[in-house]
Design a protein around this motif. Structure first.
Motif: not given
Ligand code: ADP
Ligand code: MG
Length: 189
Positions: A48-73
């Protein structure tokens, strides 16, 4: 795209120097999102607390920037959706919905043990998305413990078999970033 991120986190805002266990080059390579285009899986594991969710969201944003649809759950919400859908005779509808986004981010797998029915429903979801869409899973439990988390070793193996077929893994070690910051500020020993 309606990714439903709980908050905004970026790669620029991630302090790689604070996390030497992580290969910054590998993360920047993942930010190019070829893995999403290919329908690969990405597992981000660590305590816990090492940045997993942070990186998941950041990479999700990159995926959106690349034109992909993303769902976070969050994993628990996902299970609630599937178990509820099953109970209401709407499982097919829910699975179809969850199979749509090019990238599905399942956050915080392993914080709670799931009921046995949930394991089978998650297996159906992973099978439905297999070789079509990408899944990013953050987990605070090692894959060897997934049988315990899911309450079913056979189903856990079947899920991991599909996830790991085309996959990337980021393993983060070390101390919680939150506690580290508090220590740095002298608020905590
Ligand atoms: P985890 O999901 O692994 O439990 P989080 O991603 O929620 O951890 O991180 C906890 C908090 O610390 C968040 O506010 C996150 O933005 C921040 N954080 C964690 N690691 C880093 C880092 N290396 N650089 C910047 N912020 C970080
Ligand atoms: Mg998290």
């Amino acid at each position: 795209s309606l990714a439903k991120f709980p908050h905004q986190c970026t790669l620029e805002g991630f302090d790689f120097a604070a996390q030497p266990s992580l290969d910054a080059r590998q993360v920047r390579d993942l930010a190019a999102c070829r893995w999403v285009a290919n329908g690969d899986a990405l597992l981000i594991q660590g305590p816990p607390g090492v940045g997993k969710t942070h990186l998941a969201i950041a990479l999700g944003r990159e995926a959106i920037r690349h034109g992909h649809s993303v769902l976070f759950a969050p994993a628990t919400a996902l299970v609630t959706t599937l178990v509820g859908g099953h109970a209401e005779g709407k499982l097919e509808q829910r699975l179809a919905q969850l199979a749509k986004p090019k990238l599905l981010i399942v956050d915080e797998f392993g914080y709670l043990p799931f009921e046995p029915a949930a394991a089978h429903l998650l297996f159906q979801l992973v099978s439905r998305r297999y070789e079509r869409g990408s899944i990013l899973i953050t987990a605070n439990r090692a894959v060897g413990d997934w049988g315990t988390v899911l309450g079913d070793e056979v189903v856990a193996t079947a899920i991991l078999d599909r996830l790991m077929h085309h996959s990337h893994v980021l393993t983060i070690r070390g101390d919680s970033y939150r506690l580290r910051e508090k220590r740095r500020l002298g608020l905590f020993k």
